[in-house]
Design a protein around this motif. Structure first.
Motif, mmCIF file in Angstrom:
data_model
loop_
_atom_site.group_PDB
_atom_site.id
_atom_site.type_symbol
_atom_site.label_atom_id
_atom_site.label_comp_id
_atom_site.label_asym_id
_atom_site.label_seq_id
_atom_site.Cartn_x
_atom_site.Cartn_y
_atom_site.Cartn_z
ATOM 1 N N MET A 194 -2.525 33.689 2.934
ATOM 2 C CA MET A 194 -2.875 32.446 3.288
ATOM 3 C C MET A 194 -4.422 32.170 2.802
ATOM 4 S SD MET A 194 -0.906 31.903 6.703
ATOM 5 C CE MET A 194 0.913 32.587 6.783
ATOM 6 N N LYS A 195 -4.796 31.140 2.431
ATOM 7 C CA LYS A 195 -6.114 30.856 1.865
ATOM 8 C C LYS A 195 -6.440 29.497 2.781
ATOM 9 C CE LYS A 195 -10.087 30.564 0.139
ATOM 10 N NZ LYS A 195 -11.042 31.563 0.664
ATOM 11 N N THR A 196 -7.255 29.687 3.850
ATOM 12 C CA THR A 196 -7.573 28.418 4.444
ATOM 13 C C THR A 196 -8.681 27.484 3.854
ATOM 14 O OG1 THR A 196 -7.685 29.909 6.481
ATOM 15 C CG2 THR A 196 -8.789 27.579 6.655
ATOM 16 N N ARG A 197 -8.042 26.036 3.817
ATOM 17 C CA ARG A 197 -8.859 25.054 3.287
ATOM 18 C C ARG A 197 -9.313 24.130 4.095
ATOM 19 N NH1 ARG A 197 -4.536 26.580 0.343
ATOM 20 N NH2 ARG A 197 -2.989 25.305 1.550
ATOM 21 N N TYR A 198 -10.747 23.822 3.721
ATOM 22 C CA TYR A 198 -11.422 22.668 4.582
ATOM 23 C C TYR A 198 -11.585 21.551 3.865
ATOM 24 C CZ TYR A 198 -12.280 26.819 7.554
ATOM 25 O OH TYR A 198 -11.908 28.109 8.165
ATOM 26 N N SER A 199 -11.313 20.370 4.358
ATOM 27 C CA SER A 199 -11.951 19.135 3.770
ATOM 28 C C SER A 199 -12.663 18.005 4.598
ATOM 29 C CB SER A 199 -10.936 18.632 2.998
ATOM 30 O OG SER A 199 -9.754 18.412 3.821
ATOM 31 N N TYR A 200 -13.229 17.113 4.180
ATOM 32 C CA TYR A 200 -13.997 16.214 5.098
ATOM 33 C C TYR A 200 -13.184 15.190 5.084
ATOM 34 C CZ TYR A 200 -18.482 19.015 5.129
ATOM 35 O OH TYR A 200 -19.433 20.008 5.365
ATOM 36 N N GLY A 201 -13.221 14.331 6.258
ATOM 37 C CA GLY A 201 -12.571 13.228 6.315
ATOM 38 C C GLY A 201 -13.447 12.090 6.729
ATOM 39 N N GLY A 202 -14.319 11.594 5.963
ATOM 40 C CA GLY A 202 -15.534 10.749 6.176
ATOM 41 C C GLY A 202 -16.817 11.473 6.828
ATOM 42 N N ASP A 203 -17.386 10.975 7.640
ATOM 43 C CA ASP A 203 -18.537 11.620 8.248
ATOM 44 C C ASP A 203 -18.272 12.174 9.664
ATOM 45 O OD1 ASP A 203 -20.088 10.799 6.376
ATOM 46 O OD2 ASP A 203 -20.828 8.868 7.340
ATOM 47 N N GLU A 204 -16.994 11.673 10.195
ATOM 48 C CA GLU A 204 -16.675 12.437 11.515
ATOM 49 C C GLU A 204 -15.560 13.369 11.667
ATOM 50 O OE1 GLU A 204 -16.005 8.954 13.962
ATOM 51 O OE2 GLU A 204 -18.035 8.149 13.685
ATOM 52 N N MET A 207 -10.156 28.560 19.406
ATOM 53 C CA MET A 207 -11.574 28.992 19.529
ATOM 54 C C MET A 207 -12.596 28.102 19.244
ATOM 55 S SD MET A 207 -10.899 32.379 17.071
ATOM 56 C CE MET A 207 -9.896 33.789 17.460
ATOM 57 N N VAL A 208 -12.284 27.165 18.590
ATOM 58 C CA VAL A 208 -13.271 26.053 18.263
ATOM 59 C C VAL A 208 -13.295 25.113 19.404
ATOM 60 C CG1 VAL A 208 -13.872 23.738 17.261
ATOM 61 C CG2 VAL A 208 -12.918 25.763 16.025
ATOM 62 N N ARG A 209 -12.231 24.922 20.367
ATOM 63 C CA ARG A 209 -12.340 24.282 21.572
ATOM 64 C C ARG A 209 -12.993 25.061 22.887
ATOM 65 N NH1 ARG A 209 -7.367 23.558 21.636
ATOM 66 N NH2 ARG A 209 -7.170 21.351 21.196
ATOM 67 N N GLU A 210 -12.709 26.359 22.696
ATOM 68 C CA GLU A 210 -13.404 26.918 23.810
ATOM 69 C C GLU A 210 -14.907 27.340 23.486
ATOM 70 O OE1 GLU A 210 -10.913 30.593 23.545
ATOM 71 O OE2 GLU A 210 -9.075 29.674 24.526
ATOM 72 N N ALA A 211 -15.385 27.202 22.324
ATOM 73 C CA ALA A 211 -16.718 27.313 22.031
ATOM 74 C C ALA A 211 -17.505 25.989 22.518
ATOM 75 C CB ALA A 211 -16.893 27.418 20.609
ATOM 76 N N ASN A 212 -17.022 25.245 22.952
ATOM 77 C CA ASN A 212 -17.697 23.880 23.279
ATOM 78 C C ASN A 212 -18.814 23.578 22.700
ATOM 79 O OD1 ASN A 212 -15.998 23.727 25.956
ATOM 80 N ND2 ASN A 212 -17.003 25.351 26.755
ATOM 81 N N GLU A 250 -12.801 31.768 11.561
ATOM 82 C CA GLU A 250 -11.642 32.035 10.571
ATOM 83 C C GLU A 250 -11.195 33.533 10.580
ATOM 84 O OE1 GLU A 250 -10.324 31.408 5.933
ATOM 85 O OE2 GLU A 250 -12.123 30.591 6.627
ATOM 86 N N HIS A 251 -12.074 34.714 10.280
ATOM 87 C CA HIS A 251 -11.214 35.821 10.454
ATOM 88 C C HIS A 251 -10.945 36.434 11.847
ATOM 89 C CE1 HIS A 251 -11.136 40.044 9.231
ATOM 90 N NE2 HIS A 251 -11.702 40.577 10.074
ATOM 91 N N LYS A 252 -11.584 36.038 12.639
ATOM 92 C CA LYS A 252 -10.840 36.279 14.052
ATOM 93 C C LYS A 252 -9.730 35.671 14.237
ATOM 94 C CE LYS A 252 -15.480 36.693 16.383
ATOM 95 N NZ LYS A 252 -16.422 36.312 17.739
#
Length: 291
Positions: free
Chosen positions: A1-11, A35-40, A76-78
């Motif tokens: 699997m290859k994770t892909r990231y993209s922006y949706g406007g500025d937010e 993980m993103v949520r728990e990182a606050n 991502e790796h974690k």
């Protein structure tokens, strides 16, 4: 699997784990979004999980888009190597298959359907190689389904059957969407089943209806006192076929506030499931039957 990231406007940042839904992709997306949520992270205002993806909404005045992207990528790796286990619930959901309400609706919208001369169940049985509607219904409810996403419409669960990929029931959506679908319709589109939490437009093939309320913004239903949405990602569903008499009885119990859904706490272990799907599902059923 290859994770892909993209922006949706500025937010917004959209994170896609894979092109196709799979339990492996779901678990990576779930781990990464948690993980993103728990990182606050300062500036994050909302995290929206989906089937094999999620979206992060953030305040660009607090955290720059490039910095937000970099922070997400740190995890991502974690997420890819994290143990794929989940403490969750298995829930029995009663379904009245071939009910009069969805039948009346499907008859009104036959001109929008691939097979105007038959019912949704008849069409689904034929294209999936079953010799009868009863055989299709048996395959639909005999093995559990995994809630991979809740949303699109408030409280609506998307469910993915816990079977080999080549045994999954797949049915295309209506050629043109309906303008009406009864509340609590149980349907399927592609390889996902769902429960329509509210009445409205739709395109999934309609198989039946459940008496269970799954979205209650007024929180008057007894089992929804703590939260207005019944399902959460990671829940496991076992459909239970019922007839009209039981449907009416459950409906009355829900109105009286005396109905309690059958639920058991279980641990879903993706590696164990992939090694022995039949055996693992049998253990899930045992936990539910003991509840």
């Amino acid at each position: 699997m290859k994770t892909r990231y993209s922006y949706g406007g500025d937010e917004h940042i959209y994170v896609e784990i894979d092109d196709e839904m799979s339990l492996d992709a779901f678990f990576i997306a779930l781990s990464l979004s948690n993980m993103v949520r728990e990182a606050n992270i300062p500036g994050v205002t909302e995290i929206l999980p989906a089937n094999a993806s999620f979206e992060v909404r953030f305040d660009p005045d607090v955290v720059a888009p490039e910095a937000m992207m970099a922070k997400i990528k740190e995890f991502e790796h974690k997420a890819e190597v994290q143990d794929k286990r989940l403490v969750t619930r298995i829930i029995e959901i009663p379904v009245y298959f071939q009910d009069p309400w969805t039948h009346e609706t499907l008859m009104r919208f036959r001109e929008r359907h691939q097979d105007p001369s038959g019912s949704d169940l008849e069409y689904a049985a034929r294209i999936n190689g079953y010799d009868s509607v009863d055989a299709l219904i048996e395959a639909f409810h005999s093995q559990p389904w995994f809630v991979s996403m809740v949303g699109f419409v408030a409280g609506l669960p998307f469910l993915y059957q816990l079977v080999d990929r080549d045994k999954q029931i797949e049915v295309p959506k209506y050629l043109r969407p309906r303008t009406d679908t009864p509340r609590h319709t149980v349907g399927i589109g592609g390889c996902f089943s769902c429960i329509y939490s509210v009445r409205g437009a739709g395109g999934y093939q309609m198989f039946g209806i459940t008496p269970m309320t799954i979205f209650d913004p007024d929180q008057k239903v007894g089992y929804l006192k703590d939260f207005m949405v019944f399902f959460r990602p990671g829940d496991i569903v076992k459909w239970k076929p019922i007839e009209r008499e039981e449907f009416d009885a459950i409906t009355k119990e829900i109105e009286d506030g005396t109905y309690t859904p059958r639920i058991a706490e279980v641990e879903f272990d993706l590696d164990a499931f992939n090694k022995d799907m039949t055996g693992f599902n049998a253990k899930l059923m045992e936990a539910l039957n003991d509840a």
